[in-house]
Write an enzyme that holds these catalytic residues in place. Structure first.
Site, PDB file in Angstrom:
ATOM      1  N   HIS A 177       0.803  -1.216   0.000  1.00  0.00           N
ATOM      2  CA  HIS A 177       0.000   0.000   0.000  1.00  0.00           C
ATOM      3  C   HIS A 177       0.839   1.269   0.000  1.00  0.00           C
ATOM      4  O   HIS A 177       0.338   2.343   0.329  1.00  0.00           O
ATOM      5  CB  HIS A 177      -0.939   0.002   1.225  1.00  0.00           C
ATOM      6  CG  HIS A 177      -1.914  -1.132   1.215  1.00  0.00           C
ATOM      7  ND1 HIS A 177      -2.519  -1.606   2.364  1.00  0.00           N
ATOM      8  CD2 HIS A 177      -2.373  -1.905   0.207  1.00  0.00           C
ATOM      9  CE1 HIS A 177      -3.323  -2.615   2.058  1.00  0.00           C
ATOM     10  NE2 HIS A 177      -3.249  -2.820   0.771  1.00  0.00           N
TER      11      HIS A 177
ATOM     12  N   CYS B 106       6.722  21.352 -10.785  1.00  0.00           N
ATOM     13  CA  CYS B 106       5.722  22.035 -11.637  1.00  0.00           C
ATOM     14  C   CYS B 106       4.683  22.787 -10.825  1.00  0.00           C
ATOM     15  O   CYS B 106       3.794  23.429 -11.381  1.00  0.00           O
ATOM     16  CB  CYS B 106       5.019  21.012 -12.541  1.00  0.00           C
ATOM     17  SG  CYS B 106       3.821  19.991 -11.664  1.00  0.00           S
TER      18      CYS B 106
ATOM     19  N   THR C 140      -3.145  -8.327  11.289  1.00  0.00           N
ATOM     20  CA  THR C 140      -4.070  -7.790  10.297  1.00  0.00           C
ATOM     21  C   THR C 140      -5.479  -8.301  10.559  1.00  0.00           C
ATOM     22  O   THR C 140      -5.682  -9.438  10.950  1.00  0.00           O
ATOM     23  CB  THR C 140      -3.646  -8.125   8.856  1.00  0.00           C
ATOM     24  OG1 THR C 140      -4.586  -7.533   7.939  1.00  0.00           O
ATOM     25  CG2 THR C 140      -3.576  -9.629   8.609  1.00  0.00           C
ATOM     26  N   SER C 141      -6.455  -7.415  10.327  1.00  0.00           N
ATOM     27  CA  SER C 141      -7.864  -7.787  10.530  1.00  0.00           C
ATOM     28  C   SER C 141      -8.361  -8.620   9.353  1.00  0.00           C
ATOM     29  O   SER C 141      -9.489  -9.095   9.358  1.00  0.00           O
ATOM     30  CB  SER C 141      -8.715  -6.518  10.666  1.00  0.00           C
ATOM     31  OG  SER C 141      -8.529  -5.696   9.512  1.00  0.00           O
TER      32      SER C 141
HETATM   33  C1  BV8 Z   1      -8.377  -2.454  -4.936  1.00  0.00           C
HETATM   34  C2  BV8 Z   1      -2.956   2.826   2.561  1.00  0.00           C
HETATM   35  C3  BV8 Z   1      -8.986  -2.774  -7.202  1.00  0.00           C
HETATM   36  C4  BV8 Z   1      -3.414   4.176   2.861  1.00  0.00           C
HETATM   37  C5  BV8 Z   1      -4.799   1.250   2.751  1.00  0.00           C
HETATM   38  C6  BV8 Z   1     -16.013  -0.927  -2.695  1.00  0.00           C
HETATM   39  C7  BV8 Z   1     -15.469   0.134  -3.421  1.00  0.00           C
HETATM   40  C8  BV8 Z   1     -14.121   0.212  -3.742  1.00  0.00           C
HETATM   41  C9  BV8 Z   1     -13.274  -0.792  -3.319  1.00  0.00           C
HETATM   42  C10 BV8 Z   1     -13.813  -1.835  -2.599  1.00  0.00           C
HETATM   43  C11 BV8 Z   1     -15.152  -1.926  -2.276  1.00  0.00           C
HETATM   44  N1  BV8 Z   1     -15.365  -3.052  -1.549  1.00  0.00           N
HETATM   45  C12 BV8 Z   1     -14.186  -3.699  -1.404  1.00  0.00           C
HETATM   46  C13 BV8 Z   1     -13.265  -2.979  -2.057  1.00  0.00           C
HETATM   47  C14 BV8 Z   1     -11.846  -3.282  -2.155  1.00  0.00           C
HETATM   48  C15 BV8 Z   1     -11.139  -2.475  -1.072  1.00  0.00           C
HETATM   49  C16 BV8 Z   1     -11.370  -3.152   0.265  1.00  0.00           C
HETATM   50  O1  BV8 Z   1     -10.858  -4.230   0.481  1.00  0.00           O
HETATM   51  N2  BV8 Z   1     -12.158  -2.503   1.147  1.00  0.00           N
HETATM   52  C17 BV8 Z   1     -12.431  -3.097   2.454  1.00  0.00           C
HETATM   53  C18 BV8 Z   1     -12.425  -2.004   3.528  1.00  0.00           C
HETATM   54  C19 BV8 Z   1     -13.754  -3.828   2.374  1.00  0.00           C
HETATM   55  N3  BV8 Z   1      -9.748  -2.529  -1.443  1.00  0.00           N
HETATM   56  C20 BV8 Z   1      -9.249  -1.570  -2.228  1.00  0.00           C
HETATM   57  O2  BV8 Z   1      -9.862  -0.587  -2.594  1.00  0.00           O
HETATM   58  C21 BV8 Z   1      -7.831  -1.834  -2.692  1.00  0.00           C
HETATM   59  N4  BV8 Z   1      -7.745  -1.631  -4.104  1.00  0.00           N
HETATM   60  O3  BV8 Z   1      -9.097  -3.348  -4.574  1.00  0.00           O
HETATM   61  O4  BV8 Z   1      -8.141  -2.145  -6.274  1.00  0.00           O
HETATM   62  C22 BV8 Z   1     -10.186  -1.884  -7.309  1.00  0.00           C
HETATM   63  C23 BV8 Z   1     -10.060  -0.740  -8.072  1.00  0.00           C
HETATM   64  C24 BV8 Z   1     -11.184   0.068  -8.220  1.00  0.00           C
HETATM   65  C25 BV8 Z   1     -12.406  -0.252  -7.594  1.00  0.00           C
HETATM   66  C26 BV8 Z   1     -12.498  -1.415  -6.798  1.00  0.00           C
HETATM   67  C27 BV8 Z   1     -11.384  -2.226  -6.644  1.00  0.00           C
HETATM   68  C28 BV8 Z   1      -6.875  -0.853  -2.023  1.00  0.00           C
HETATM   69  C29 BV8 Z   1      -6.770  -1.202  -0.559  1.00  0.00           C
HETATM   70  C30 BV8 Z   1      -5.648  -0.370   0.057  1.00  0.00           C
HETATM   71  C31 BV8 Z   1      -6.233   0.763   0.840  1.00  0.00           C
HETATM   72  N5  BV8 Z   1      -5.145   1.463   1.524  1.00  0.00           N
HETATM   73  N6  BV8 Z   1      -3.780   1.883   3.317  1.00  0.00           N
HETATM   74  C32 BV8 Z   1      -3.049   4.581   4.259  1.00  0.00           C
HETATM   75  O5  BV8 Z   1      -2.525   3.750   5.041  1.00  0.00           O
HETATM   76  O6  BV8 Z   1      -3.282   5.750   4.569  1.00  0.00           O
HETATM   77  S1  BV8 Z   1      -5.620   0.056   3.612  1.00  0.00           S
HETATM   78  C33 BV8 Z   1      -5.383   0.171   5.291  1.00  0.00           C
HETATM   79  O7  BV8 Z   1      -6.045  -0.993   5.831  1.00  0.00           O
HETATM   80  C34 BV8 Z   1      -3.945   0.039   5.754  1.00  0.00           C
HETATM   81  O8  BV8 Z   1      -3.014  -0.217   4.726  1.00  0.00           O
HETATM   82  C35 BV8 Z   1      -4.012  -1.194   6.638  1.00  0.00           C
HETATM   83  O9  BV8 Z   1      -2.832  -1.852   6.705  1.00  0.00           O
HETATM   84  C36 BV8 Z   1      -5.039  -1.948   5.909  1.00  0.00           C
HETATM   85  C37 BV8 Z   1      -5.571  -3.194   6.495  1.00  0.00           C
HETATM   86  O10 BV8 Z   1      -5.849  -2.962   7.826  1.00  0.00           O
HETATM   87  P1  BV8 Z   1      -4.943  -3.786   8.876  1.00  0.00           P
HETATM   88  O11 BV8 Z   1      -3.508  -3.606   8.535  1.00  0.00           O
HETATM   89  O12 BV8 Z   1      -5.443  -5.178   8.956  1.00  0.00           O
HETATM   90  O13 BV8 Z   1      -5.220  -2.968  10.178  1.00  0.00           O
HETATM   91  P2  BV8 Z   1      -6.521  -3.017  11.096  1.00  0.00           P
HETATM   92  O14 BV8 Z   1      -6.486  -1.825  11.987  1.00  0.00           O
HETATM   93  O15 BV8 Z   1      -7.732  -3.286  10.244  1.00  0.00           O
HETATM   94  O16 BV8 Z   1      -6.315  -4.350  11.979  1.00  0.00           O
HETATM   95  C38 BV8 Z   1      -5.245  -4.398  12.909  1.00  0.00           C
HETATM   96  C39 BV8 Z   1      -5.232  -5.814  13.442  1.00  0.00           C
HETATM   97  O17 BV8 Z   1      -4.129  -5.938  14.308  1.00  0.00           O
HETATM   98  C40 BV8 Z   1      -6.475  -6.163  14.238  1.00  0.00           C
HETATM   99  O18 BV8 Z   1      -6.943  -7.440  13.837  1.00  0.00           O
HETATM  100  C41 BV8 Z   1      -5.967  -6.210  15.690  1.00  0.00           C
HETATM  101  O19 BV8 Z   1      -6.633  -7.219  16.447  1.00  0.00           O
HETATM  102  C42 BV8 Z   1      -4.535  -6.589  15.500  1.00  0.00           C
HETATM  103  N7  BV8 Z   1      -3.633  -6.141  16.550  1.00  0.00           N
HETATM  104  C43 BV8 Z   1      -3.766  -5.057  17.382  1.00  0.00           C
HETATM  105  N8  BV8 Z   1      -2.689  -4.999  18.203  1.00  0.00           N
HETATM  106  C44 BV8 Z   1      -1.872  -6.047  17.869  1.00  0.00           C
HETATM  107  C45 BV8 Z   1      -2.476  -6.765  16.827  1.00  0.00           C
HETATM  108  N9  BV8 Z   1      -1.917  -7.858  16.272  1.00  0.00           N
HETATM  109  C46 BV8 Z   1      -0.733  -8.268  16.781  1.00  0.00           C
HETATM  110  N10 BV8 Z   1      -0.081  -7.624  17.777  1.00  0.00           N
HETATM  111  C47 BV8 Z   1      -0.629  -6.520  18.345  1.00  0.00           C
HETATM  112  N11 BV8 Z   1       0.011  -5.883  19.363  1.00  0.00           N
HETATM  113 ZN    ZN Z   2       4.940  18.113 -10.941  1.00  0.00          ZN
END
Ligand code: BV8
Ligand code: ZN
Length: 241
Positions: free
Chosen positions: A112, A145, A183-184
């Protein structure tokens, strides 16, 4: 525990925001994940940036300030140490915080992007890094630019960099063991990587204090925080030979 480390050639690791939680980086969907009553899905999108580039940049500037003060934790360091023990070691991360690189991991697949990178919205030049915190001007502009600059990250609805994504799927298809850490397992296409590994018969271990959609499918679950559990788990696996 997976099969003996001496018999494993290829291992893949997928990390999410949880691996950086013990370094002080807020996760996305955790209790501290919300920011000014917005959700990541509302701010990390091209539409939000088009509508209000200043608000989106304020969010990134706030996160850059937080991340800039954070150090890699024992989980990041353990993964950096594991790398040299296997012929093929792929570290695939959804995180944009750069903490794996800081811990010494090489060839990190950043699905990402990277929060320290900026891109010209007019596409006039390659991505550049700017680690100043706070940013001198918000929203920042392209030094060549003058067009708006954007963070070099993948937003929801944007495709992932194809080279990185292909390499991640190739690692998921060929690995014998996959560790899924912090990751969730909700965001695609990253969330499908462990499913591909499972389909190919890999041994999958989930490190997460909470259950996720992957939990029922994983071969092993370590229901503890990553920095607490991973070092001991790795040394126990190593001692099995
Ligand atoms: C794509 C960068 C093709 C930015 C991020 C409807 C419309 C459009 C798209 C979609 C849609 N429905 C589904 C989609 C696809 C969408 C998607 O999956 N949405 C989800 C929400 C349903 N995906 C996309 O859009 C991707 N692109 O599919 O392209 C496309 C093209 C056009 C149209 C459609 C599709 C792009 C996805 C990337 C988005 N960018 N980040 C930024 O960071 O600012 S995603 C963001 O979430 C972060 O990168 C993060 O890493 C990622 C995943 O979350 P996690 O890392 O899992 O973090 P989270 O907080 O959720 O969970 C933490 C976990 O850790 C928990 O489980 C917790 O229990 C655990 N934890 C806590 N403490 C600890 C621990 N574990 C271990 N030790 C600890 N101490
Ligand atoms: Zn530029």
């Amino acid at each position: 525990m997976p099969m003996a480390t001496s018999t494993v050639n290829s291992i893949a690791v997928l990390t999410g925001a949880g691996i950086s939680a013990e370094s002080g980086v807020p996760t996305f969907r955790g209790k501290d994940g919300l920011w000014r009553n917005y959700r990541a899905e509302d701010l990390a999108t091209p539409g939000a940036f088009r509508r209000d580039p200043r608000l989106v940049w304020e969010w990134y500037d706030w996160r850059r300030g937080l991340i800039g003060a954070c150090e890699p934790n024992a989980a990041h360091h353990t993964l950096a140490e594991m790398e040299s023990h296997f012929d093929e070691f792929s570290l695939i991360t959804q995180n944009v915080d750069g903490l794996h690189n800081l811990a010494g991991s090489r060839a990190v697949l950043e699905l990402h992007g990277n929060i320290w990178g900026l891109r010209c919205t007019a596409g006039c030049r390659p991505t550049w890094e700017d680690r100043t915190v706070p940013l001198a001007t918000i929203p920042p502009r392209c030094p060549s630019c003058g067009a708006l600059a954007r963070p070099d990250v993948v937003w929801f609805g944007e495709s992932l960099p194809s080279g990185v994504l292909d390499a991640a799927f190739s690692a998921a298809r060929t690995c014998e063991v996959m560790l899924v850490i912090g990751t969730s397992a909700l965001v695609n296409p990253a969330a499908s990587l462990p499913l591909v590994a499972l389909q190919r018969g890999a041994y999958v271990v989930e490190f997460n204090p909470q259950p996720t959609p992957l939990s029922d499918l994983a071969d092993e679950i370590v229901r503890q925080p990553a920095a607490e559990a991973l070092p001991g788990w790795w040394h126990a696996w190593q001692s099995e030979g």
